[in-house]
Design a protein around this motif. Structure first.
Motif, PDB file in Angstrom:
ATOM      1  N   VAL A  11     -26.837  12.602  41.752  1.00  0.00           N
ATOM      2  CA  VAL A  11     -26.210  11.778  42.776  1.00  0.00           C
ATOM      3  C   VAL A  11     -24.701  11.977  42.784  1.00  0.00           C
ATOM      4  CG1 VAL A  11     -25.669   9.408  43.445  1.00  0.00           C
ATOM      5  CG2 VAL A  11     -28.003  10.031  42.844  1.00  0.00           C
ATOM      6  N   LEU A  12     -24.101  11.977  41.595  1.00  0.00           N
ATOM      7  CA  LEU A  12     -22.645  12.093  41.509  1.00  0.00           C
ATOM      8  C   LEU A  12     -22.192  13.504  41.840  1.00  0.00           C
ATOM      9  CD1 LEU A  12     -22.148   9.961  38.309  1.00  0.00           C
ATOM     10  CD2 LEU A  12     -21.588   9.326  40.641  1.00  0.00           C
ATOM     11  N   ALA A  13     -22.996  14.491  41.498  1.00  0.00           N
ATOM     12  CA  ALA A  13     -22.612  15.860  41.789  1.00  0.00           C
ATOM     13  C   ALA A  13     -22.680  16.147  43.275  1.00  0.00           C
ATOM     14  CB  ALA A  13     -23.529  16.834  41.036  1.00  0.00           C
ATOM     15  N   VAL A  14     -23.688  15.584  43.941  1.00  0.00           N
ATOM     16  CA  VAL A  14     -23.873  15.864  45.359  1.00  0.00           C
ATOM     17  C   VAL A  14     -22.950  15.017  46.221  1.00  0.00           C
ATOM     18  CG1 VAL A  14     -25.515  15.723  47.253  1.00  0.00           C
ATOM     19  CG2 VAL A  14     -26.243  16.603  45.042  1.00  0.00           C
ATOM     20  N   THR A  15     -22.859  13.716  45.905  1.00  0.00           N
ATOM     21  CA  THR A  15     -22.084  12.839  46.765  1.00  0.00           C
ATOM     22  C   THR A  15     -20.648  12.680  46.299  1.00  0.00           C
ATOM     23  OG1 THR A  15     -22.704  10.879  45.514  1.00  0.00           O
ATOM     24  CG2 THR A  15     -24.159  11.524  47.297  1.00  0.00           C
ATOM     25  N   ALA A  16     -20.479  12.355  45.033  1.00  0.00           N
ATOM     26  CA  ALA A  16     -19.146  12.085  44.459  1.00  0.00           C
ATOM     27  C   ALA A  16     -18.340  11.186  45.377  1.00  0.00           C
ATOM     28  CB  ALA A  16     -18.397  13.392  44.214  1.00  0.00           C
ATOM     29  N   ALA A  17     -19.036  10.256  46.032  1.00  0.00           N
ATOM     30  CA  ALA A  17     -18.374   9.393  47.005  1.00  0.00           C
ATOM     31  C   ALA A  17     -17.834   8.146  46.332  1.00  0.00           C
ATOM     32  CB  ALA A  17     -19.363   8.989  48.106  1.00  0.00           C
ATOM     33  N   PRO A  18     -16.605   7.751  46.679  1.00  0.00           N
ATOM     34  CA  PRO A  18     -16.057   6.525  46.085  1.00  0.00           C
ATOM     35  C   PRO A  18     -16.793   5.312  46.602  1.00  0.00           C
ATOM     36  CG  PRO A  18     -14.627   7.322  47.826  1.00  0.00           C
ATOM     37  CD  PRO A  18     -15.690   8.381  47.637  1.00  0.00           C
ATOM     38  N   VAL A 207     -25.193   5.001  40.637  1.00  0.00           N
ATOM     39  CA  VAL A 207     -26.512   5.382  41.146  1.00  0.00           C
ATOM     40  C   VAL A 207     -27.059   4.286  42.058  1.00  0.00           C
ATOM     41  CG1 VAL A 207     -28.920   5.795  40.495  1.00  0.00           C
ATOM     42  CG2 VAL A 207     -27.096   6.934  39.252  1.00  0.00           C
ATOM     43  N   ALA A 208     -26.915   3.028  41.645  1.00  0.00           N
ATOM     44  CA  ALA A 208     -27.375   1.912  42.474  1.00  0.00           C
ATOM     45  C   ALA A 208     -26.638   1.892  43.809  1.00  0.00           C
ATOM     46  CB  ALA A 208     -27.179   0.592  41.736  1.00  0.00           C
ATOM     47  N   SER A 209     -25.322   2.151  43.780  1.00  0.00           N
ATOM     48  CA  SER A 209     -24.532   2.176  45.000  1.00  0.00           C
ATOM     49  C   SER A 209     -24.991   3.300  45.928  1.00  0.00           C
ATOM     50  CB  SER A 209     -23.048   2.342  44.657  1.00  0.00           C
ATOM     51  OG  SER A 209     -22.275   2.464  45.833  1.00  0.00           O
ATOM     52  N   ALA A 210     -25.245   4.472  45.358  1.00  0.00           N
ATOM     53  CA  ALA A 210     -25.696   5.611  46.164  1.00  0.00           C
ATOM     54  C   ALA A 210     -27.053   5.324  46.797  1.00  0.00           C
ATOM     55  CB  ALA A 210     -25.762   6.859  45.292  1.00  0.00           C
ATOM     56  N   ARG A 211     -27.933   4.691  46.056  1.00  0.00           N
ATOM     57  CA  ARG A 211     -29.255   4.356  46.595  1.00  0.00           C
ATOM     58  C   ARG A 211     -29.136   3.339  47.719  1.00  0.00           C
ATOM     59  NH1 ARG A 211     -32.466   3.833  40.792  1.00  0.00           N
ATOM     60  NH2 ARG A 211     -32.853   6.071  40.493  1.00  0.00           N
ATOM     61  N   ASN A 212     -28.256   2.356  47.550  1.00  0.00           N
ATOM     62  CA  ASN A 212     -28.062   1.351  48.594  1.00  0.00           C
ATOM     63  C   ASN A 212     -27.498   1.986  49.862  1.00  0.00           C
ATOM     64  OD1 ASN A 212     -28.987  -0.726  46.968  1.00  0.00           O
ATOM     65  ND2 ASN A 212     -26.940  -1.298  46.237  1.00  0.00           N
ATOM     66  N   GLN A 213     -26.549   2.903  49.687  1.00  0.00           N
ATOM     67  CA  GLN A 213     -25.971   3.579  50.842  1.00  0.00           C
ATOM     68  C   GLN A 213     -27.022   4.414  51.562  1.00  0.00           C
ATOM     69  OE1 GLN A 213     -22.452   5.763  49.694  1.00  0.00           O
ATOM     70  NE2 GLN A 213     -21.494   3.975  48.766  1.00  0.00           N
ATOM     71  N   ALA A 214     -27.873   5.098  50.789  1.00  0.00           N
ATOM     72  CA  ALA A 214     -28.931   5.911  51.388  1.00  0.00           C
ATOM     73  C   ALA A 214     -29.922   5.040  52.153  1.00  0.00           C
ATOM     74  CB  ALA A 214     -29.658   6.704  50.298  1.00  0.00           C
ATOM     75  N   ALA A 215     -30.236   3.872  51.577  1.00  0.00           N
ATOM     76  CA  ALA A 215     -31.168   2.959  52.238  1.00  0.00           C
ATOM     77  C   ALA A 215     -30.576   2.425  53.538  1.00  0.00           C
ATOM     78  CB  ALA A 215     -31.518   1.803  51.301  1.00  0.00           C
ATOM     79  N   GLN A 216     -29.276   2.109  53.520  1.00  0.00           N
ATOM     80  CA  GLN A 216     -28.618   1.611  54.720  1.00  0.00           C
ATOM     81  C   GLN A 216     -28.579   2.675  55.811  1.00  0.00           C
ATOM     82  OE1 GLN A 216     -24.786   0.179  53.478  1.00  0.00           O
ATOM     83  NE2 GLN A 216     -25.618  -1.552  52.325  1.00  0.00           N
ATOM     84  N   GLN A 217     -28.312   3.920  55.411  1.00  0.00           N
ATOM     85  CA  GLN A 217     -28.281   5.009  56.385  1.00  0.00           C
ATOM     86  C   GLN A 217     -29.653   5.227  56.999  1.00  0.00           C
ATOM     87  OE1 GLN A 217     -26.700   8.373  54.266  1.00  0.00           O
ATOM     88  NE2 GLN A 217     -24.608   7.568  54.215  1.00  0.00           N
ATOM     89  N   GLN A 218     -30.686   5.088  56.174  1.00  0.00           N
ATOM     90  CA  GLN A 218     -32.045   5.267  56.672  1.00  0.00           C
ATOM     91  C   GLN A 218     -32.409   4.172  57.669  1.00  0.00           C
ATOM     92  OE1 GLN A 218     -34.985   5.460  53.589  1.00  0.00           O
ATOM     93  NE2 GLN A 218     -36.594   6.212  54.930  1.00  0.00           N
TER      94      GLN A 218
END
Length: 230
Positions: A11-18, A207-218
């Protein structure tokens, strides 16, 4: 543990999003305040930039981890006797009792994945330790600026107005004190115990933040067009 680290690293390697920082409360805080140190560090620009750099620097490692995880999933599927795509403890116990040779292959794959993860994990912990070294100074600046007497963990409060939370203020102070941080551990460096614990907390948070963002985008994606009825 291996699967968790793999998820976090990928997740961090692909997104590295703040993480979304939000606006810093302009109202002055007096007396008691609250702050989340893990979240404050996770929101820093230095951490985001450093993790992105690590993702690029160790891309070949991540690619190998992906490949080995696919192999590992295939091996685990061989032990899934009821084919429900869930490897239970009972199925593992049965494989151990039967001395299934697949178990040794799984252990070998997991060991190789761990080796591949180690350089990136060490780099991440070096980054975390470098930022955390300035946390006390950043917090003290916020304490002085806002005339705070006590900072408590957010979980201590049953209720508190939003301006009492100075997490974003500490993040801003850290950004000023640590605009960037090295991703290359010095020779012989080993992480402190507190660094290891903080790194794990950060991984879970990111990781939790990335999953939440992915869920919101979906959820925001428009529904698929239905075929016209005849």
């Amino acid at each position: 543990m291996t699967r968790f680290l793999k998820t976090a690293l990928t997740v961090l390697a692909v997104t590295a999003a703040p993480l979304a920082v939000g606006s810093v409360a302009s109202a002055q805080v007096s007396g008691i305040a609250t702050a989340n140190p893990t979240l404050a560090i996770a929101k820093t620009k230095a951490l985001s930039a450093a993790y992105a750099q690590i993702g690029t620097q160790y891309k070949s490692y991540f690619d190998q981890i992906d490949s080995r995880n696919k192999t590992l999933n295939g091996l685990r599927a061989q032990l899934d006797t009821n084919n429900d795509k869930q490897l239970t403890q009972e199925e593992l116990d049965a494989a151990v009792k039967a001395k299934n040779p697949v178990l040794q292959t799984i252990q070998a794959e997991e060991a190789e994945i761990q080796k591949l993860q180690t350089p990136a994990v060490m780099a991440q912990m070096f980054v975390v330790e470098g930022i955390f070294a300035e946390y006390g100074n950043a917090q003290q600046k916020v304490v002085s600026d806002k005339k705070i007497s006590v900072i408590l963990d957010p979980e201590v409060f049953l209720y508190a107005p939003s301006q009492v939370d100075v997490t974003n203020d500490i993040t801003a102070a850290l950004d000023a004190r640590v605009p960037s941080v090295s991703t290359t551990p010095t020779a012989g460096w080993q992480p402190q115990r507190t660094t290891v614990a903080l790194h794990q907390q950060l991984q879970q948070l990111l990781v939790a933040s990335a999953r939440n963002q992915a869920a919101q985008q979906q959820q925001q994606q428009p529904p698929a067009a239905q075929p016209a009825s005849r």
